[in-house]
Design a protein around this motif. Structure first.
Motif, PDB file in Angstrom:
ATOM      1  N   ALA A  56       0.848  -1.191   0.000  1.00  0.00           N
ATOM      2  CA  ALA A  56       0.000   0.000   0.000  1.00  0.00           C
ATOM      3  C   ALA A  56       0.887   1.246   0.000  1.00  0.00           C
ATOM      4  N   PRO A  57       0.406   2.357  -0.561  1.00  0.00           N
ATOM      5  CA  PRO A  57       1.216   3.580  -0.575  1.00  0.00           C
ATOM      6  C   PRO A  57       1.660   4.032   0.807  1.00  0.00           C
ATOM      7  N   ALA A  58       0.848   3.772   1.845  1.00  0.00           N
ATOM      8  CA  ALA A  58       1.210   4.193   3.197  1.00  0.00           C
ATOM      9  C   ALA A  58       2.402   3.424   3.749  1.00  0.00           C
ATOM     10  N   GLN A  59       2.811   2.340   3.100  1.00  0.00           N
ATOM     11  CA  GLN A  59       3.974   1.569   3.538  1.00  0.00           C
ATOM     12  C   GLN A  59       5.222   1.923   2.756  1.00  0.00           C
ATOM     13  N   ILE A  60       5.141   2.945   1.912  1.00  0.00           N
ATOM     14  CA  ILE A  60       6.265   3.346   1.069  1.00  0.00           C
ATOM     15  C   ILE A  60       6.646   4.776   1.434  1.00  0.00           C
ATOM     16  N   ALA A  61       7.903   4.946   1.843  1.00  0.00           N
ATOM     17  CA  ALA A  61       8.415   6.269   2.194  1.00  0.00           C
ATOM     18  C   ALA A  61       9.291   6.783   1.066  1.00  0.00           C
ATOM     19  N   VAL A  62       9.041   8.009   0.646  1.00  0.00           N
ATOM     20  CA  VAL A  62       9.744   8.605  -0.479  1.00  0.00           C
ATOM     21  C   VAL A  62      10.544   9.804   0.019  1.00  0.00           C
ATOM     22  N   ALA A  63      11.814   9.875  -0.340  1.00  0.00           N
ATOM     23  CA  ALA A  63      12.688  10.982   0.036  1.00  0.00           C
ATOM     24  C   ALA A  63      13.038  11.795  -1.200  1.00  0.00           C
ATOM     25  N   ILE A  64      12.997  13.119  -1.056  1.00  0.00           N
ATOM     26  CA  ILE A  64      13.269  14.016  -2.176  1.00  0.00           C
ATOM     27  C   ILE A  64      13.776  15.340  -1.614  1.00  0.00           C
ATOM     28  N   GLU A  65      14.609  16.023  -2.383  1.00  0.00           N
ATOM     29  CA  GLU A  65      15.122  17.322  -1.932  1.00  0.00           C
ATOM     30  C   GLU A  65      14.046  18.407  -2.002  1.00  0.00           C
ATOM     31  N   MET A  66      13.286  18.408  -3.076  1.00  0.00           N
ATOM     32  CA  MET A  66      12.296  19.463  -3.303  1.00  0.00           C
ATOM     33  C   MET A  66      11.070  19.238  -2.424  1.00  0.00           C
ATOM     34  N   PRO A  67      10.717  20.192  -1.539  1.00  0.00           N
ATOM     35  CA  PRO A  67       9.555  19.990  -0.666  1.00  0.00           C
ATOM     36  C   PRO A  67       8.226  20.337  -1.306  1.00  0.00           C
ATOM     37  N   HIS A  68       8.227  20.706  -2.563  1.00  0.00           N
ATOM     38  CA  HIS A  68       6.978  21.060  -3.233  1.00  0.00           C
ATOM     39  C   HIS A  68       7.129  20.777  -4.728  1.00  0.00           C
ATOM     40  N   GLY A  69       6.059  20.930  -5.472  1.00  0.00           N
ATOM     41  CA  GLY A  69       6.100  20.693  -6.904  1.00  0.00           C
ATOM     42  C   GLY A  69       5.205  19.536  -7.315  1.00  0.00           C
ATOM     43  N   PRO A  70       5.104  19.294  -8.622  1.00  0.00           N
ATOM     44  CA  PRO A  70       4.193  18.259  -9.123  1.00  0.00           C
ATOM     45  C   PRO A  70       4.517  16.850  -8.619  1.00  0.00           C
ATOM     46  N   VAL A  71       5.801  16.512  -8.506  1.00  0.00           N
ATOM     47  CA  VAL A  71       6.166  15.163  -8.054  1.00  0.00           C
ATOM     48  C   VAL A  71       5.686  14.950  -6.622  1.00  0.00           C
ATOM     49  N   VAL A  72       5.966  15.923  -5.751  1.00  0.00           N
ATOM     50  CA  VAL A  72       5.560  15.817  -4.348  1.00  0.00           C
ATOM     51  C   VAL A  72       4.043  15.775  -4.234  1.00  0.00           C
ATOM     52  N   GLU A  73       3.354  16.627  -4.973  1.00  0.00           N
ATOM     53  CA  GLU A  73       1.898  16.688  -4.883  1.00  0.00           C
ATOM     54  C   GLU A  73       1.259  15.386  -5.363  1.00  0.00           C
ATOM     55  N   MET A  74       1.805  14.789  -6.431  1.00  0.00           N
ATOM     56  CA  MET A  74       1.253  13.524  -6.907  1.00  0.00           C
ATOM     57  C   MET A  74       1.428  12.420  -5.878  1.00  0.00           C
ATOM     58  N   LEU A  75       2.617  12.343  -5.273  1.00  0.00           N
ATOM     59  CA  LEU A  75       2.879  11.297  -4.290  1.00  0.00           C
ATOM     60  C   LEU A  75       2.009  11.461  -3.054  1.00  0.00           C
ATOM     61  N   LEU A  76       1.853  12.683  -2.582  1.00  0.00           N
ATOM     62  CA  LEU A  76       1.004  12.925  -1.417  1.00  0.00           C
ATOM     63  C   LEU A  76      -0.453  12.608  -1.721  1.00  0.00           C
ATOM     64  N   GLU A  77      -0.908  12.974  -2.901  1.00  0.00           N
ATOM     65  CA  GLU A  77      -2.294  12.722  -3.281  1.00  0.00           C
ATOM     66  C   GLU A  77      -2.576  11.227  -3.357  1.00  0.00           C
ATOM     67  N   CYS A  78      -1.563  10.453  -3.737  1.00  0.00           N
ATOM     68  CA  CYS A  78      -1.745   9.008  -3.849  1.00  0.00           C
ATOM     69  C   CYS A  78      -1.589   8.286  -2.517  1.00  0.00           C
ATOM     70  N   GLY A  79      -1.174   8.983  -1.472  1.00  0.00           N
ATOM     71  CA  GLY A  79      -1.081   8.366  -0.158  1.00  0.00           C
ATOM     72  C   GLY A  79       0.302   7.929   0.260  1.00  0.00           C
ATOM     73  N   PHE A  80       1.338   8.235  -0.522  1.00  0.00           N
ATOM     74  CA  PHE A  80       2.702   7.892  -0.134  1.00  0.00           C
ATOM     75  C   PHE A  80       3.162   8.797   1.011  1.00  0.00           C
ATOM     76  N   LEU A  81       4.107   8.290   1.811  1.00  0.00           N
ATOM     77  CA  LEU A  81       4.745   9.107   2.847  1.00  0.00           C
ATOM     78  C   LEU A  81       5.939   9.814   2.211  1.00  0.00           C
ATOM     79  N   VAL A  82       5.907  11.125   2.175  1.00  0.00           N
ATOM     80  CA  VAL A  82       6.927  11.900   1.478  1.00  0.00           C
ATOM     81  C   VAL A  82       7.726  12.696   2.494  1.00  0.00           C
ATOM     82  N   PHE A  83       9.046  12.647   2.357  1.00  0.00           N
ATOM     83  CA  PHE A  83       9.955  13.336   3.262  1.00  0.00           C
ATOM     84  C   PHE A  83      10.907  14.205   2.444  1.00  0.00           C
ATOM     85  N   ALA A  84      11.217  15.373   2.968  1.00  0.00           N
ATOM     86  CA  ALA A  84      12.126  16.301   2.294  1.00  0.00           C
ATOM     87  C   ALA A  84      13.366  16.508   3.150  1.00  0.00           C
ATOM     88  N   ILE A  85      14.452  16.901   2.496  1.00  0.00           N
ATOM     89  CA  ILE A  85      15.710  17.144   3.194  1.00  0.00           C
ATOM     90  C   ILE A  85      16.402  18.333   2.543  1.00  0.00           C
TER      91      ILE A  85
END
Length: 419
Positions: A56-85
């Motif tokens: 399930a998307p809630a069991q997948i953690a995604v790391a990315i430098e950019m805290p915003h933008g289309p990639v982040v918004e798509m992942l959050l909308e789909c239920g993935f756990l998104v982390f920025a650094i």
């Protein structure tokens, strides 16, 4: 939800393609691909992650430098756990994998994904903002851009007036005001000033409700001894100023529209806050509480709500003071110890807290007492205002936790001066 993560994804984003590395809980690399930036590419990225992990998307953690933008918004909308650094932190993590300074997209995707697996505390979890907050953030940033553009245009206008008509600039400190632009269009040159009547000047001032300058004084100023300029200089400067005036009028209208939009969006957030006062909503937008504090006006309110949305939502004082640049930085080695100003912060939020502190010192006795105490210790004005801002943020977080409006007699407000 974070504790149930079994898959870790690192994304090295770019404008054309995004490099993605998928890792399991032990750090094993399960796959790596590039995805084109676009609707089809991002859908393919989502489907690939779900297919490879069978989770399930809630069991997948995604790391990315950019805290915003289309990639982040798509992942959050789909239920993935998104982390920025922060990119600077990621650069330090890269040294774990190579000390030679090598860098490429594949390695960066691996580094950010594996660092999330081993050092999750160094990352900041992202959340989807309310649509009203997103619109408010855009209007707030647009207003900043418009004000900067207005300043640039007014400086250029003043420079052109300096060439042939310096007495006109003596009428006001802000040559971008609509009343001054109307006055210049009516009296663009010293020759025109010699012919214009006082009644015409008075009508322009009355239309714009200007009382700080009367028609007689304005006309006397415009008719001061003119400069001696080369033939054609006046005409050339007038051509340039006409172009500037047209752009200034547009910018002035857009600034008014942006201000009205900020007020409307803040009012809508306040209405939502009243509807959700029962505590059922996790999005706690305490517009009424923020508005009750001395020094928080339209621009500061919008900046706090948009640039510090997550720290305010979490009532995280330490994150808020660091993000606003109020928390100092300590450098200590052996017997040497230096405490310096924090420069790694959100510049817009830092400016907003500075102006909040400046106005609070003028209208709030507790903030004034704190400011005077810091000045007596030998701190400069800017340093003292940062100290006031730090205490204001602390008291604000306490008020938000208690969901109480500002009260000068409450101990949370008195803490600004007592600490």
């Amino acid at each position: 939800m974070v504790e149930n993560v079994h898959w870790f994804v690192g994304i090295d984003w770019a404008t054309q393609t995004h490099r993605v590395c998928l890792l399991n809980a032990e750090g094993g690399r399960l796959g790596e691909r590039e995805f084109a930036h676009g609707g089809a590419g991002l859908v393919e990225l989502r489907d690939w992650l779900l297919e490879k992990t069978k989770a399930a998307p809630a069991q997948i953690a995604v790391a990315i430098e950019m805290p915003h933008g289309p990639v982040v918004e798509m992942l959050l909308e789909c239920g993935f756990l998104v982390f920025a650094i922060n990119p600077k932190q990621l650069d330090r993590f890269r040294d774990r994998f190579t000390v030679a300074g090598a860098k490429d997209d594949s390695r960066d995707a691996l580094v950010v994904g594996d660092s999330l697996r081993t050092d999750r505390k160094a990352f900041r979890q992202l959340a989807m903002d309310d649509p009203a907050v997103i619109r408010l953030r855009e209007w707030s940033r647009l207003l900043d851009e418009l004000q900067q553009e207005r300043t640039r245009l007014s400086n250029r206008l003043r420079q052109q007036l300096w060439r042939y008509y310096p007495q006109a600039a003596e009428l006001t400190d802000d040559v971008a005001d609509d009343w001054f632009l109307s006055l210049w269009q009516k009296v663009p040159t010293p020759a025109a000033a010699a012919k214009v009547s006082e009644k015409t000047i008075a009508r322009i001032l009355k239309e714009h409700r200007i009382r700080r300058v009367d028609a007689a004084t304005a006309l006397q100023t415009l008719r001061k001894t003119a400069l001696f300029v080369a033939p054609g200089t006046t005409e050339a400067a007038c051509v340039h100023i006409r172009s500037l005036v047209a752009r200034m009028r547009l910018v002035n209208r857009q600034i008014k529209q942006a201000g009205a939009a900020l007020d409307g969006l803040c009012d809508s957030l306040a209405a939502q806050d009243e509807e959700n006062s029962s505590g059922q909503s996790h999005e706690q937008r305490d517009v009424a509480i923020l508005r009750s504090w001395p020094g928080i006006g339209r621009i500061v309110l919008a900046t706090l709500l948009t640039e510090a949305a997550q720290p305010l939502r979490a009532r995280d004082y330490h994150a808020l003071r660091a993000l606003a640049g109020a928390a100092p930085v300590t450098r200590q080695s052996g017997k040497q110890r230096f405490v310096i100003r924090r420069f790694a912060c959100n510049r817009r939020l830092q400016t907003a807290v500075h102006h909040w502190s400046r106005v609070a010192v003028q209208h709030d006795p507790a903030a004034r007492h704190r400011y005077d105490a810091l000045r007596q210790r030998g701190h400069g004005r800017a340093r003292a205002l940062r100290g006031v801002g730090d205490r204001l943020l602390s008291a604000l977080c306490a008020a938000l936790k208690n969901r109480t409006l500002y009260d000068a007699n409450h101990r949370s407000a008195q803490a600004v001066s007592s600490q």
